[in-house]
Design an enzyme around this catalytic site. Structure first.
Site, mmCIF file in Angstrom:
data_model
loop_
_atom_site.group_PDB
_atom_site.id
_atom_site.type_symbol
_atom_site.label_atom_id
_atom_site.label_comp_id
_atom_site.label_asym_id
_atom_site.label_seq_id
_atom_site.Cartn_x
_atom_site.Cartn_y
_atom_site.Cartn_z
ATOM 1 N N PHE B 21 0.806 -1.229 0.000
ATOM 2 C CA PHE B 21 0.000 0.000 0.000
ATOM 3 C C PHE B 21 0.834 1.273 0.000
ATOM 4 O O PHE B 21 1.960 1.300 0.530
ATOM 5 C CB PHE B 21 -0.935 0.002 1.224
ATOM 6 N N ASP B 22 0.260 2.315 -0.622
ATOM 7 C CA ASP B 22 0.873 3.645 -0.581
ATOM 8 C C ASP B 22 0.202 4.515 0.480
ATOM 9 O O ASP B 22 0.806 5.442 1.009
ATOM 10 C CB ASP B 22 0.685 4.367 -1.932
#
Lengths: 315, 315
Positions: B21-22
């Site tokens: 995830f960012d």
């Protein structure tokens, strides 16, 4: 479903209707009065029914007044009555708690959200309670309240029941106490779960404004002791030993009054159009209940008197 | 349904999870803190995520505080943050009203039930409002109120919307005003409809305590601008231009946080066990939502740092 019979203006039908019943259970708000305004001709209509030997019982979901307080209201509005003719949801709740629920000591106290009517009826049945109109509960929450309610130090360990009724002084402090008692296993009762309260020809939040937040927060529905709960009809039947087949429920609300009469298998139901519901409501495909009879207003039954006087000697 | 992966203690799985995830959308109550108590190790966990280049957004349904007030709380609790990282339901509601609803004059005022957080966010979007924390609404009803609310003389004809949020000063006067505005056609919005509000390691009535009585009385559900409403995720996406596939929602509640992430088709959802729901809740056959991952507590993600330092030169 059968179409309800419209009695207004039909003297023969009105007389036949009255003759079918010994007892009339009458809702008050929207039938007898709205707020403090008695509908024209209602006192005379009640006298007509009494003069024909009919038993009258006022059955109301309004828990803010006790039977004694209701009697005062009837008297001040020029309606003859007796405390024994009055059956309110506060009284119904007190009877249920004292005679059916019978909470064992030491957890036999009731936490009340509501007005003086509930307190007076609980006192008359010797049910111990806290909350209600106590000024200690009519204030804002403090950080100490949050802490003490959360850890239980501010809770009364003897509370075994929460009774929720219409409270014009509802606040976060009372809701927080009630929620915590329910989370700790208290029995959840409501005097009634009316969504609205009729006043000044309009609608205000009903007793449901008190119980729905608690029901939503706990995922638990209260046992309601007002119409259309059959617990209330059982209590009325026990007290008045009525013959259901010869009893008629009169009211303005389909989802409380008319449903109450139908589910209780009473001999009849009479809707009046001076309150919440209109003809369109029972004609709707998803109508919650359909009355057997209806009049535009309760005093339309007075037309029966015209026939009576026409029959009387000298006319 | 797939069984959620338990990350606690599994360093490799944690690192793999973080790398997927960012952006992490983080619920606050029950995840970061409970009441005014920050869970141990949480500030360090947030720093770890930031040090790995992750974007963090705090997404909360609590409308009692504005973003500025939240920032103060973060700072006082030793958590580094920025007002732009905070997204609350009060802000979400203000944005919805000003940019999507766009009420036409003259009926463009909002009647607010709630605390200062809502007022501050409405002001920041130049939305006119009445009610809220105004002392004129923090009192008992009088007979004049009943009359004036019923006949409309005490109502503001410019109100076109009712916004209901958690209000520690909820009372019958505010509910009566709101009900009447809704009966006259006002748009019904809720910052959120949480049934409970976590505080002092226990539960208090949530924003639903304000909106459910109105919903029950009107037969109309409010449009909720908090989790799990996708209106909130749309607003977040618009502001942060996030890649949903590389975004993870982190929360303690299945029916708000986890449902929010799943219905929003985010790349992942992470449940923590420091709040409302437990493992048994998503293992139940009627589970409202099942997370993709879970940890016992948010700070369990810090185990990733151990591997990092183990990898670092000199170790």
């Amino acid at each position: 479903m059968t179409k309800p019979k419209h009695l207004t203006g039909d003297i023969a039908a009105i007389n036949e209707f009255i003759d079918r019943f010994d007892t009339f259970l009458l809702d008050c708000d929207g039938v007898i009065w709205t707020g403090d305004h008695v509908f024209e001709g209602v006192p005379e209509t009640l006298e007509l029914l009494r003069s024909r030997g009919k038993k009258i019982v006022f059955v109301t979901n309004n828990s803010t007044k006790s039977r004694q307080e209701y009697l005062k209201k009837f008297t001040s509005l020029g309606i003859q009555s007796d405390v024994e003719e009055i059956f309110g949801s506060a009284y119904s709740s007190a009877i249920y708690i004292s005679r059916i629920l019978k909470l064992p000591r030491p957890k036999n106290k009731v936490f009340v959200i509501g007005e003086a009517g509930i307190e007076n009826e609980l006192r008359s049945e010797n049910v111990p309670f806290i909350g209600g109109t106590d000024p200690a509960f009519r204030r804002d929450m403090t950080p100490e309240d949050f802490k003490g309610i959360a850890d239980g130090t501010l809770l009364d360990p003897e509370v075994g029941c929460v009774l929720a009724g219409l409270d014009f002084h509802i606040n976060y402090l009372k809701l927080s106490h009630a929620l915590q008692y329910l989370r700790r296993g208290a029995v959840f009762l409501a005097t009634n779960v009316d969504s609205t309260f009729p006043m000044n020809h309009n609608f205000f939040p009903g007793a449901g404004a008190v119980s729905t937040p608690l029901a939503y927060a706990t995922g638990q529905q209260p046992l309601a002791l007002g119409k259309p709960s059959q617990a209330m009809l059982d209590a009325i039947e026990g007290k008045f030993r009525l013959d259901r087949a010869r009893t008629c429920m009169v009211g303005d609300r389909l989802n409380t009054d008319i449903k109450f009469g139908i589910e209780g298998r009473l001999g009849g139901t009479l809707a009046v159009l001076t309150g919440v519901n209109s003809q369109a409501d029972w004609e709707a495909p998803d109508a919650v209940a359909v009355p057997a009879f209806y009049v535009d207003r309760l005093s339309d039954l007075r037309a029966a008197a015209a026939q009576e006087s026409a029959r009387a000697p000298g006319n």
